[in-house]
Design a protein around this motif. Structure first.
Motif, PDB file in Angstrom:
ATOM      1  N   GLY A  45       0.828  -1.190   0.000  1.00 56.06           N
ATOM      2  CA  GLY A  45       0.000   0.000   0.000  1.00 56.06           C
ATOM      3  C   GLY A  45       0.859   1.235   0.000  1.00 56.06           C
ATOM      4  O   GLY A  45       1.931   1.250   0.590  1.00 56.06           O
ATOM      5  N   GLY A  46       0.391   2.228  -0.677  1.00 56.81           N
ATOM      6  CA  GLY A  46       1.059   3.514  -0.641  1.00 56.81           C
ATOM      7  C   GLY A  46       0.456   4.326   0.482  1.00 56.81           C
ATOM      8  O   GLY A  46      -0.172   3.783   1.391  1.00 56.81           O
ATOM      9  N   ALA A  47       0.627   5.617   0.420  1.00 58.70           N
ATOM     10  CA  ALA A  47       0.077   6.483   1.457  1.00 58.70           C
ATOM     11  C   ALA A  47      -1.437   6.551   1.366  1.00 58.70           C
ATOM     12  O   ALA A  47      -2.121   6.735   2.353  1.00 58.70           O
ATOM     13  N   SER A  48      -1.970   6.340   0.153  1.00 60.28           N
ATOM     14  CA  SER A  48      -3.391   6.611  -0.031  1.00 60.28           C
ATOM     15  C   SER A  48      -4.266   5.361  -0.045  1.00 60.28           C
ATOM     16  O   SER A  48      -5.472   5.459   0.017  1.00 60.28           O
ATOM     17  N   GLN A  49      -3.691   4.168  -0.128  1.00 62.55           N
ATOM     18  CA  GLN A  49      -4.510   2.952  -0.231  1.00 62.55           C
ATOM     19  C   GLN A  49      -3.940   1.819   0.593  1.00 62.55           C
ATOM     20  O   GLN A  49      -2.739   1.689   0.729  1.00 62.55           O
ATOM     21  N   GLU A  50      -4.839   0.961   1.097  1.00 66.20           N
ATOM     22  CA  GLU A  50      -4.427  -0.319   1.657  1.00 66.20           C
ATOM     23  C   GLU A  50      -4.960  -1.408   0.739  1.00 66.20           C
ATOM     24  O   GLU A  50      -6.057  -1.285   0.212  1.00 66.20           O
ATOM     25  N   THR A  51      -4.190  -2.478   0.557  1.00 66.53           N
ATOM     26  CA  THR A  51      -4.684  -3.629  -0.180  1.00 66.53           C
ATOM     27  C   THR A  51      -4.546  -4.873   0.696  1.00 66.53           C
ATOM     28  O   THR A  51      -3.463  -5.152   1.202  1.00 66.53           O
ATOM     29  N   TRP A  52      -5.666  -5.577   0.909  1.00 68.88           N
ATOM     30  CA  TRP A  52      -5.668  -6.778   1.748  1.00 68.88           C
ATOM     31  C   TRP A  52      -6.094  -7.970   0.917  1.00 68.88           C
ATOM     32  O   TRP A  52      -6.991  -7.875   0.092  1.00 68.88           O
ATOM     33  N   LEU A  53      -5.458  -9.112   1.188  1.00 67.11           N
ATOM     34  CA  LEU A  53      -5.853 -10.372   0.563  1.00 67.11           C
ATOM     35  C   LEU A  53      -6.521 -11.249   1.618  1.00 67.11           C
ATOM     36  O   LEU A  53      -5.966 -11.452   2.702  1.00 67.11           O
ATOM     37  N   MET A  54      -7.723 -11.737   1.299  1.00 67.51           N
ATOM     38  CA  MET A  54      -8.443 -12.621   2.229  1.00 67.51           C
ATOM     39  C   MET A  54      -8.584 -14.000   1.645  1.00 67.51           C
ATOM     40  O   MET A  54      -8.851 -14.158   0.458  1.00 67.51           O
ATOM     41  N   ASN A  55      -8.425 -15.032   2.510  1.00 69.00           N
ATOM     42  CA  ASN A  55      -8.758 -16.402   2.126  1.00 69.00           C
ATOM     43  C   ASN A  55     -10.106 -16.730   2.745  1.00 69.00           C
ATOM     44  O   ASN A  55     -10.296 -16.546   3.951  1.00 69.00           O
ATOM     45  N   LEU A  65     -10.260 -13.094  -2.038  1.00 70.44           N
ATOM     46  CA  LEU A  65     -10.886 -11.821  -2.371  1.00 70.44           C
ATOM     47  C   LEU A  65      -9.913 -10.715  -1.960  1.00 70.44           C
ATOM     48  O   LEU A  65      -9.118 -10.889  -1.036  1.00 70.44           O
ATOM     49  N   ILE A  66      -9.988  -9.604  -2.660  1.00 69.41           N
ATOM     50  CA  ILE A  66      -9.124  -8.454  -2.342  1.00 69.41           C
ATOM     51  C   ILE A  66      -9.986  -7.335  -1.751  1.00 69.41           C
ATOM     52  O   ILE A  66     -11.092  -7.073  -2.234  1.00 69.41           O
ATOM     53  N   LEU A  67      -9.469  -6.706  -0.713  1.00 67.71           N
ATOM     54  CA  LEU A  67     -10.099  -5.485  -0.193  1.00 67.71           C
ATOM     55  C   LEU A  67      -9.174  -4.318  -0.464  1.00 67.71           C
ATOM     56  O   LEU A  67      -7.996  -4.351  -0.108  1.00 67.71           O
ATOM     57  N   ARG A  68      -9.702  -3.303  -1.106  1.00 64.35           N
ATOM     58  CA  ARG A  68      -8.961  -2.051  -1.293  1.00 64.35           C
ATOM     59  C   ARG A  68      -9.622  -1.040  -0.388  1.00 64.35           C
ATOM     60  O   ARG A  68     -10.836  -0.829  -0.454  1.00 64.35           O
ATOM     61  N   ARG A  69      -8.847  -0.444   0.494  1.00 66.24           N
ATOM     62  CA  ARG A  69      -9.449   0.366   1.534  1.00 66.24           C
ATOM     63  C   ARG A  69      -8.595   1.602   1.822  1.00 66.24           C
ATOM     64  O   ARG A  69      -7.366   1.565   1.687  1.00 66.24           O
ATOM     65  N   PRO A 103     -10.876  -6.224 -12.393  1.00 68.85           N
ATOM     66  CA  PRO A 103     -11.365  -7.100 -11.331  1.00 68.85           C
ATOM     67  C   PRO A 103     -12.875  -6.883 -11.181  1.00 68.85           C
ATOM     68  O   PRO A 103     -13.394  -5.819 -11.526  1.00 68.85           O
ATOM     69  N   ASN A 104     -13.560  -7.880 -10.666  1.00 70.33           N
ATOM     70  CA  ASN A 104     -14.997  -7.758 -10.457  1.00 70.33           C
ATOM     71  C   ASN A 104     -15.245  -7.192  -9.060  1.00 70.33           C
ATOM     72  O   ASN A 104     -14.826  -7.779  -8.058  1.00 70.33           O
ATOM     73  N   VAL A 105     -15.898  -6.036  -8.987  1.00 69.32           N
ATOM     74  CA  VAL A 105     -16.210  -5.444  -7.678  1.00 69.32           C
ATOM     75  C   VAL A 105     -17.408  -6.181  -7.092  1.00 69.32           C
ATOM     76  O   VAL A 105     -18.471  -6.211  -7.708  1.00 69.32           O
ATOM     77  N   VAL A 106     -17.234  -6.814  -5.914  1.00 75.75           N
ATOM     78  CA  VAL A 106     -18.353  -7.594  -5.368  1.00 75.75           C
ATOM     79  C   VAL A 106     -19.133  -6.843  -4.294  1.00 75.75           C
ATOM     80  O   VAL A 106     -20.296  -7.128  -4.058  1.00 75.75           O
ATOM     81  N   TYR A 107     -18.498  -5.872  -3.646  1.00 75.55           N
ATOM     82  CA  TYR A 107     -19.231  -5.134  -2.615  1.00 75.55           C
ATOM     83  C   TYR A 107     -18.487  -3.837  -2.286  1.00 75.55           C
ATOM     84  O   TYR A 107     -17.270  -3.838  -2.129  1.00 75.55           O
ATOM     85  N   VAL A 108     -19.236  -2.747  -2.210  1.00 76.54           N
ATOM     86  CA  VAL A 108     -18.648  -1.457  -1.819  1.00 76.54           C
ATOM     87  C   VAL A 108     -19.019  -1.208  -0.353  1.00 76.54           C
ATOM     88  O   VAL A 108     -20.188  -1.331   0.031  1.00 76.54           O
ATOM     89  N   LEU A 109     -18.036  -0.908   0.479  1.00 71.80           N
ATOM     90  CA  LEU A 109     -18.279  -0.715   1.915  1.00 71.80           C
ATOM     91  C   LEU A 109     -19.247   0.439   2.166  1.00 71.80           C
ATOM     92  O   LEU A 109     -19.165   1.483   1.518  1.00 71.80           O
ATOM     93  N   GLN A 110     -20.162   0.214   3.132  1.00 68.90           N
ATOM     94  CA  GLN A 110     -21.106   1.247   3.546  1.00 68.90           C
ATOM     95  C   GLN A 110     -20.674   1.770   4.914  1.00 68.90           C
ATOM     96  O   GLN A 110     -19.920   1.102   5.630  1.00 68.90           O
ATOM     97  N   MET A 121     -13.028  -6.830  -4.147  1.00 70.11           N
ATOM     98  CA  MET A 121     -13.012  -7.199  -5.563  1.00 70.11           C
ATOM     99  C   MET A 121     -12.341  -8.553  -5.731  1.00 70.11           C
ATOM    100  O   MET A 121     -11.632  -9.029  -4.836  1.00 70.11           O
ATOM    101  N   SER A 122     -12.595  -9.161  -6.891  1.00 74.37           N
ATOM    102  CA  SER A 122     -11.998 -10.465  -7.163  1.00 74.37           C
ATOM    103  C   SER A 122     -10.483 -10.325  -7.282  1.00 74.37           C
ATOM    104  O   SER A 122      -9.974  -9.261  -7.627  1.00 74.37           O
ATOM    105  N   ARG A 123      -9.791 -11.429  -6.981  1.00 72.07           N
ATOM    106  CA  ARG A 123      -8.343 -11.430  -7.127  1.00 72.07           C
ATOM    107  C   ARG A 123      -8.021 -11.940  -8.530  1.00 72.07           C
ATOM    108  O   ARG A 123      -8.379 -13.062  -8.897  1.00 72.07           O
ATOM    109  N   VAL A 124      -7.349 -11.097  -9.309  1.00 72.40           N
ATOM    110  CA  VAL A 124      -6.945 -11.492 -10.655  1.00 72.40           C
ATOM    111  C   VAL A 124      -5.504 -11.977 -10.577  1.00 72.40           C
ATOM    112  O   VAL A 124      -4.621 -11.216 -10.186  1.00 72.40           O
TER     113      VAL A 124
END
Lengths: 347, 126
Positions: A45-55, A65-69, A103-110, A121-124
């Protein structure tokens, strides 16, 4: 920007457990009650984004699945040009409909999810590291397929009509020149090659083409590549409206050829192949020469960005060795600029 | 002031420590920054070795190009050069300007990023 990505320090176990529970609660709503988040790891992740990988397991969920946050504890404001993660998710959806590999966006956080801004999003599968894509034998076929694939992807992106949703900035060539010139002059740096390039760019600006949706950071490092070529276009945070030549030229800027200077397109291919595929897929007819102005603009932009990153060291905002060191990369773009200006003498 | 060890030797000693002792012990973000730090120490060594001579040639070229008095400082000369460029008095049509800028960029890049792709090209070009 490879320099901006750091492998991440592992958060405290208890925090991570709590985070995993929160993710599981949200994802149960998407995939059903049987879903389990077995494991979660921060990728980069840079200063502006986090990227997480979930099993994941159970329910109808995919295995990963990937979370971009957006970062939570950091007071780092996202760069002013960034469009925000919910808008990014929306545009990725448009791109998918336009046939662009994403990537396929599966859910946007509320807000009530309690996880801040972001999306799943899906992991490519594939590789993003430019030097591997350019040098490893396993990507030889990918390298020959990429120019046309990038042309098709850009034609797709540039064909997307977004209406006013989201509302994006319009930034044409001369707008960008003024913006970066103002940054440069405000820093008090005296690098005469930049002055010469800015004067030349102002006097030789081409008439703008009809504005389209631009990716804004289309280059190696921001695309996922597998053995067959382009797998997904990533990193949509700098989307804006503007001249289609900007997106094409950014990939040609020598800073993004990663050492393979003789291959104008990203260090891997011929620009002509991209332009042919781009026009065949409905983009405007553009010649390699039409990219020259924008390629020089690309070097100006990256050089000024390096100056600004050094500035964050100089002011004490980010006093790291990496921010200091990047100030000594401005001379790379000076060399590119003087060589591009020389070429214009003979043009 | 004595110079045993010299500044150059001290920097080299620190670089040796970073490369041989610290870096192998570090991972993740700290390892990444150690690699950057080692590169920075390399830049410092090249800067120490070449700045004096490079500044002197840059100044000689600028005095010539701008027909300025010999006691003008290097930073003043560069400020004047920038203003002449911004005023449109010196353009890419000036051979002397282009030659000066390219030589300055070559000297700078030899210190900052000696492996950058365009440096090799620039040195090979006429």
């Amino acid at each position: 920007m490879e320099l901006l990505f750091f492998p991440l320090i592992v958060a405290k176990m208890s925090d991570l457990q709590e985070f995993r529970q929160l993710l599981q609660t949200v994802l149960k709503r998407v995939y059903g009650d049987k879903l389990r988040v077995d494991d979660v790891n921060r990728l980069s992740g840079g200063a502006s984004q986090e990227t997480w990988l979930m099993n994941l397991s159970g329910g109808s969920a995919p295995e990963t699945l990937i979370l971009r946050r957006a970062p939570q504890r950091s007071q780092d404001a996202p760069s002013s040009a960034a469009i925000g993660l919910p808008n990014e998710a929306k545009i990725i959806g448009y791109a998918e409909k336009a046939g662009v590999p994403v990537p396929n966006v599966v859910y946007v956080l509320q807000e009530h999810d309690g996880l801040g801004e972001g999306y799943f999003m899906s992991r490519v599968p594939g590789e993003t590291i430019a030097r591997r894509i350019l040098r490893e034998d396993r990507y030889a076929e990918a390298r020959s397929a990429l120019p046309a694939q990038c042309g098709q992807a850009l034609a797709g992106i540039h064909s997307i009509g977004i209406g006013d949703d989201p509302a994006l900035n319009l930034s044409q060539g001369l707008d960008q020149l003024s913006q970066y010139e103002d940054f440069y002059l405000s820093l008090g740096a005296c690098r005469p090659i930049f002055d010469l390039a800015m004067v030349w760019l102002r006097e030789n600006a081409p008439d703008p083409l009809t504005p389209v949706l631009l990716h804004g950071d289309f280059r190696l490092g921001n695309i996922m590549v597998d053995e067959t070529g382009l797998a997904a276009v990533l990193d949509w945070e700098l989307c804006h409206l503007g001249d289609p030549r900007e997106d094409i030229a950014w990939m040609c800027t020598n800073s993004w050829r990663f050492g393979n200077i003789d291959k104008r397109l990203g260090g891997f291919g011929d620009l002509e192949h991209l332009l042919d595929a781009y026009a065949a897929d409905g983009g405007p007819v553009i010649s390699p020469k039409d990219i020259d102005w924008w390629e020089m603009m690309g070097s100006v932009k990256w050089g000024v960005m390096c100056m600004m990153m050094y500035e964050s060291f100089r002011t004490g905002a980010e006093p790291t060795v990496e921010r200091a060191a990047i100030g000594r990369r401005v001379s790379e773009t000076e060399m590119d600029l003087i060589r591009l200006l020389e070429a214009q003498r003979h043009a | 002031m004595h110079d045993q060890p010299s500044v150059r030797e001290l920097v080299q000693a620190v670089k040796n420590f970073v490369d041989e002792t610290a870096m192998p012990e570090l991972t993740g973000r700290a390892g990444f920054h150690a690699r950057v730090a080692s590169n920075v120490l390399g830049t410092i060594l090249r800067d120490i070795d070449t700045r004096f001579e490079a500044d002197a040639s840059e100044k000689t070229r600028l005095l010539d190009l701008l027909e300025a008095p010999a006691d003008t400082s290097l930073s003043k000369l560069n400020e004047d050069l920038r203003q002449r460029i911004r005023a449109g008095e010196l353009t890419i049509r000036s051979d002397d300007l282009m030659r000066h800028l390219k030589m300055t960029a070559i000297d700078q890049l030899k210190v900052d990023q000696p492996n950058y792709s365009a440096l090799k090209k620039a040195i090979e070009e006429p």
